[in-house]
Write a protein that holds these residues in place. Sequence first.
Motif, mmCIF file in Angstrom:
data_model
loop_
_atom_site.group_PDB
_atom_site.id
_atom_site.type_symbol
_atom_site.label_atom_id
_atom_site.label_comp_id
_atom_site.label_asym_id
_atom_site.label_seq_id
_atom_site.Cartn_x
_atom_site.Cartn_y
_atom_site.Cartn_z
ATOM 1 N N TRP A 254 122.908 63.505 -23.523
ATOM 2 C CA TRP A 254 123.510 62.219 -23.864
ATOM 3 C C TRP A 254 124.040 62.228 -25.296
ATOM 4 C CZ3 TRP A 254 125.324 58.712 -20.893
ATOM 5 C CH2 TRP A 254 124.755 58.434 -19.654
ATOM 6 N N MET A 255 123.289 62.834 -26.191
ATOM 7 C CA MET A 255 123.687 62.834 -27.583
ATOM 8 C C MET A 255 124.949 63.683 -27.800
ATOM 9 S SD MET A 255 121.385 63.688 -30.957
ATOM 10 C CE MET A 255 121.101 65.400 -30.498
ATOM 11 N N VAL A 256 124.951 64.885 -27.229
ATOM 12 C CA VAL A 256 126.093 65.791 -27.437
ATOM 13 C C VAL A 256 127.350 65.240 -26.774
ATOM 14 C CG1 VAL A 256 126.990 68.099 -26.970
ATOM 15 C CG2 VAL A 256 124.617 67.806 -27.716
ATOM 16 N N THR A 257 127.242 64.772 -25.527
ATOM 17 C CA THR A 257 128.421 64.246 -24.844
ATOM 18 C C THR A 257 128.855 62.904 -25.428
ATOM 19 O OG1 THR A 257 126.993 63.224 -23.162
ATOM 20 C CG2 THR A 257 127.886 65.421 -22.691
ATOM 21 N N GLY A 258 127.896 62.128 -25.957
ATOM 22 C CA GLY A 258 128.280 60.859 -26.585
ATOM 23 C C GLY A 258 129.180 61.067 -27.786
ATOM 24 N N GLY A 259 128.978 62.184 -28.494
ATOM 25 C CA GLY A 259 129.850 62.478 -29.628
ATOM 26 C C GLY A 259 131.241 62.908 -29.224
ATOM 27 N N PRO B 233 136.357 66.704 -28.346
ATOM 28 C CA PRO B 233 135.519 67.551 -29.215
ATOM 29 C C PRO B 233 135.920 67.456 -30.685
ATOM 30 C CG PRO B 233 137.063 68.880 -27.941
ATOM 31 C CD PRO B 233 137.140 67.506 -27.385
ATOM 32 N N GLY B 234 137.157 66.983 -30.943
ATOM 33 C CA GLY B 234 137.587 66.828 -32.334
ATOM 34 C C GLY B 234 136.815 65.759 -33.084
ATOM 35 N N ASN B 235 136.023 64.958 -32.357
ATOM 36 C CA ASN B 235 135.210 63.950 -33.042
ATOM 37 C C ASN B 235 134.244 64.585 -34.037
ATOM 38 O OD1 ASN B 235 136.439 61.918 -31.602
ATOM 39 N ND2 ASN B 235 134.761 61.638 -30.148
ATOM 40 N N LYS C 127 122.725 60.328 -53.983
ATOM 41 C CA LYS C 127 121.637 61.300 -54.011
ATOM 42 C C LYS C 127 120.795 61.273 -52.748
ATOM 43 C CE LYS C 127 121.261 61.116 -59.059
ATOM 44 N NZ LYS C 127 120.363 60.889 -60.224
ATOM 45 N N GLN C 128 121.178 60.489 -51.783
ATOM 46 C CA GLN C 128 120.376 60.346 -50.577
ATOM 47 C C GLN C 128 120.619 61.494 -49.600
ATOM 48 O OE1 GLN C 128 121.578 56.458 -49.203
ATOM 49 N NE2 GLN C 128 120.100 55.392 -50.497
ATOM 50 N N PRO C 129 119.599 61.855 -48.789
ATOM 51 C CA PRO C 129 119.785 62.882 -47.758
ATOM 52 C C PRO C 129 120.581 62.333 -46.591
ATOM 53 C CG PRO C 129 117.585 61.966 -47.628
ATOM 54 C CD PRO C 129 118.215 61.359 -48.850
ATOM 55 N N ILE C 130 120.905 63.197 -45.652
ATOM 56 C CA ILE C 130 121.812 62.816 -44.576
ATOM 57 C C ILE C 130 121.175 61.799 -43.627
ATOM 58 C CG2 ILE C 130 121.123 64.701 -43.025
ATOM 59 C CD1 ILE C 130 124.150 64.955 -42.351
ATOM 60 N N THR C 131 119.852 61.841 -43.442
ATOM 61 C CA THR C 131 119.207 60.871 -42.543
ATOM 62 C C THR C 131 119.366 59.447 -43.077
ATOM 63 O OG1 THR C 131 117.119 61.334 -43.695
ATOM 64 C CG2 THR C 131 117.535 62.493 -41.620
ATOM 65 N N VAL C 132 119.189 59.268 -44.365
ATOM 66 C CA VAL C 132 119.331 57.945 -44.972
ATOM 67 C C VAL C 132 120.799 57.534 -45.002
ATOM 68 C CG1 VAL C 132 118.922 56.574 -47.051
ATOM 69 C CG2 VAL C 132 117.268 58.307 -46.355
ATOM 70 N N MET D 131 125.142 62.466 -36.119
ATOM 71 C CA MET D 131 123.729 62.721 -35.830
ATOM 72 C C MET D 131 123.532 64.077 -35.176
ATOM 73 S SD MET D 131 122.478 58.986 -34.432
ATOM 74 C CE MET D 131 122.442 57.561 -35.525
ATOM 75 N N VAL D 132 124.461 64.447 -34.286
ATOM 76 C CA VAL D 132 124.370 65.771 -33.659
ATOM 77 C C VAL D 132 124.483 66.860 -34.713
ATOM 78 C CG1 VAL D 132 125.486 67.363 -32.058
ATOM 79 C CG2 VAL D 132 125.245 64.953 -31.450
ATOM 80 N N LEU D 133 125.460 66.724 -35.607
ATOM 81 C CA LEU D 133 125.632 67.721 -36.658
ATOM 82 C C LEU D 133 124.408 67.772 -37.574
ATOM 83 C CD1 LEU D 133 129.373 67.043 -37.608
ATOM 84 C CD2 LEU D 133 128.461 68.969 -36.300
ATOM 85 N N ALA D 134 123.784 66.619 -37.811
ATOM 86 C CA ALA D 134 122.612 66.579 -38.689
ATOM 87 C C ALA D 134 121.403 67.254 -38.048
ATOM 88 C CB ALA D 134 122.274 65.132 -39.035
ATOM 89 N N SER D 135 121.369 67.310 -36.715
ATOM 90 C CA SER D 135 120.221 67.907 -36.030
ATOM 91 C C SER D 135 120.385 69.400 -35.784
ATOM 92 C CB SER D 135 119.988 67.204 -34.693
ATOM 93 O OG SER D 135 121.094 67.392 -33.829
ATOM 94 N N ILE D 136 121.588 69.929 -35.938
ATOM 95 C CA ILE D 136 121.825 71.338 -35.646
ATOM 96 C C ILE D 136 120.987 72.279 -36.519
ATOM 97 C CG2 ILE D 136 123.575 73.173 -35.821
ATOM 98 C CD1 ILE D 136 125.594 71.246 -34.660
ATOM 99 N N PRO D 137 120.870 72.061 -37.844
ATOM 100 C CA PRO D 137 120.077 72.998 -38.657
ATOM 101 C C PRO D 137 118.645 73.170 -38.177
ATOM 102 C CG PRO D 137 121.397 71.605 -40.075
ATOM 103 C CD PRO D 137 121.550 71.060 -38.697
#
Length: 289
Positions: free
Chosen positions: A40-45, A66-68, A237-242, A260-266
């Motif tokens: 759901w997350m990957v296709t939602g993006g 996919p360009g999103n 100075k905030q991280p990506i989650t914030v 969010m998908v890109l943030a979870s890849i690492p």
Amino acid sequence: MRTLVRPAVLRTTRGRLVYWSLLVVVLLLFTIAFIIPLYWMVTGGMKSSPEVARNPPTYIPEEWHPGNYSDAWDQLELARYFGNTVLLIGGAWLLGLAVQLPAAYALSKLRPRFGNVILGLMLITLMVPATALLIPTYLTVTDVPIFGTNLINSPAAVWLPAAANAFNIYVLKNFFDQIPDELLDAARIDGAGAFTTMWRITLPLSRPIIAVVSILSVTALWRDFLWPLVVLPDPAKQPITVYLQRIADSTSLNMLIAGMVLASIPLVVIFLIFQRHILAGLTAGSLKG
């Protein structure tokens, strides 16, 4: 060995059929439970914004975009906040190992006076809810004892609390306890001091558990939201989650999901690379006997 099903039953054709059928069903259910949210997350993006908000939802995107993901990377300036996240996590991880490894080694092998009392006091902190420690920790970083320094909007406000991790110290100590004292005694006879013994003998033998502790620390820090939000009020100075939460109200839903998908890849990549070390550390047994 006593089991739920008698070995004699498992040796029959019917027993094997029932066993493998149940095993396959359970594995499929668990796999589906983990895979569906990721799908759901990957296709939602990759959907358009109106399609993401549609009710009932579409299970397969009507139009693939996919360009999103590249648009989210550029328009949301994710590279900048990835850099902030790596700075915070990398510093906390290095400082944590610098504090936790010597502390665990001292409690395990040097056996200082009142060492068990110190370990017990550290373990008591694990029983206290994290929210109950939020205000005392915040007051500490706003006015560091002895130094009188305010660490708000400084990476050290994240590094220092993360380094004081009683759980990691306890896990490392338990592993160090399994290392034979004879190895350390032989090193001391050759003239090695406490630091040399730890650095050249204990740590090389402890790579699996160090990998486990590192993965746990990095994962917890990457997912942490409340503490960076409190001590890093400066958006730059905030991280990506914030950052993603801060822009949620002003960003289209499909772009936000892509971010969010890109943030979870690492985290996924780190686990895939180090999964062998993680499993080795979790299953490491005693070196004695």
